[in-house]
Design a protein around this motif. Structure first.
Motif, short mmCIF file in Angstrom:
data_model
loop_
_atom_site.label_atom_id
_atom_site.label_comp_id
_atom_site.label_asym_id
_atom_site.label_seq_id
_atom_site.Cartn_x
_atom_site.Cartn_y
_atom_site.Cartn_z
N PHE A 119 -0.23 16.89 -8.12
CA PHE A 119 -0.33 17.61 -6.85
C PHE A 119 -1.68 17.41 -6.18
CE2 PHE A 119 -1.37 21.40 -4.33
CZ PHE A 119 -0.29 21.42 -3.46
N VAL A 157 1.51 28.43 -12.10
CA VAL A 157 1.62 27.52 -10.97
C VAL A 157 1.32 28.25 -9.67
CG1 VAL A 157 3.21 26.10 -9.61
CG2 VAL A 157 3.25 25.97 -12.11
N VAL A 184 1.31 18.74 -13.61
CA VAL A 184 1.56 19.18 -12.23
C VAL A 184 0.28 19.14 -11.41
CG1 VAL A 184 2.20 21.16 -10.79
CG2 VAL A 184 3.57 20.58 -12.79
N SER A 185 -0.83 19.55 -12.01
CA SER A 185 -2.11 19.58 -11.30
C SER A 185 -2.56 18.17 -10.92
CB SER A 185 -3.18 20.24 -12.18
OG SER A 185 -2.83 21.57 -12.50
N PRO A 214 2.39 20.88 -19.26
CA PRO A 214 3.10 20.71 -17.98
C PRO A 214 2.24 21.11 -16.78
CG PRO A 214 4.50 21.81 -19.58
CD PRO A 214 3.13 21.77 -20.18
#
Length: 268
Positions: free
Chosen positions: A135, A35, A131-132, A127
């Protein structure tokens, strides 16, 4: 007989899964590291495109960000740790026990690696992909090409494993292998397009890379997933991956055969 033969490799895959879940803190650390790395990449490329250097870049900002994001997500389960394990087996002499077992060594290592990769896929890759998407809020893949892209990822996975396996088997000849691993690992990271898209390489490096297997590991699957292209071009890229898969498989077989002979000679 056939079922028991397959069962052996399934058991090794289960061992790989158990080893992957053995250190939960390491799993979280790997995910958080990816991340942070992804965010740093985003900030770096965003700043680069906001500067005057954008006029010299061969890719658009959105195209570059899609490439970097997808490459990072894929790398979270593509990376192979077989080199260290093979080196330890050879250096400790346990490789002699592995040779006499009624099982194919490379298939056994691949089974363990596949189990570990399955854990990485569900605990890090999936995950990280979610998240990508949340975001960056931009389409990351070309959905009409996703079938070809997934096939290319599988080919790249096999190519990456064979490359790592060949490097690991170099321990048959070298007493200390970590300097070679670091050197070849850095070359692999650079030329495969993991850090920088290969489209941004200078001309001489592009020509050199065309004769090396590295772009078949990341650049080809990532570009198929992220860049619109016609079916003929996609098939030509897949053909390049098939070539390097067969080439590295034959090279691995030769390395294993010559290396095991050297081991027998050393053992008297």
């Amino acid at each position: 007989m056939h079922n028991s033969f397959i069962r052996k490799y399934i058991d090794y895959m289960i061992i790989g899964i158990k080893e992957g879940f053995a250190y939960k803190s390491s799993m979280w650390a790997s995910f958080l590291a990816k991340v942070v790395y992804l965010y740093m990449q985003f900030c770096l490329w965003n700043a680069l495109f906001m500067s005057q250097a954008k006029t010299a870049l061969s890719m658009t900002k959105d195209g570059t960000l899609r490439y970097v994001i997808v490459a990072t997500v894929i790398s979270s389960f593509m990376e192979c740790n077989a080199i260290q394990w093979i080196n330890s087996q050879i250096q400790s002499g346990n490789i002699a026990l592995q040779i006499i077992r009624p099982i194919n060594f490379s298939a056994m290592v691949f089974s363990k690696h596949a189990g570990e990769s399955a854990v990485k896929f569900f605990t890090c890759c999936l995950p990280l992909g979610i998240v990508s998407v949340l975001f960056f809020r931009m389409p990351l893949v070309c959905f009409p090409q996703i079938g070809f892209g997934l096939a290319s990822v599988l080919l790249a996975y096999a190519i990456t494993f064979l490359y790592s396996l060949i490097i690991g088997l170099m321990a048959f000849w070298l007493i200390v292998t970590w300097p070679l691993n670091m050197l070849l690992g850095a070359i692999y990271k650079l030329l495969s397009g993991t850090w920088i898209p290969c489209a941004m390489f200078p001309d001489f490096l592009k020509k050199l890379n065309a004769f090396l297997p590295f772009r078949a590991m990341y650049e080809i699957p990532v570009t198929i997933l992220t860049s619109p292209m016609d079916e003929r071009l996609i098939l030509s890229k897949l053909a390049v991956q098939f070539f390097w898969l067969l080439f590295l498989f034959c090279l691995m077989k030769i390395t294993w055969k010559v290396g095991t002979k050297k081991l027998v000679v050393q053992g008297g």
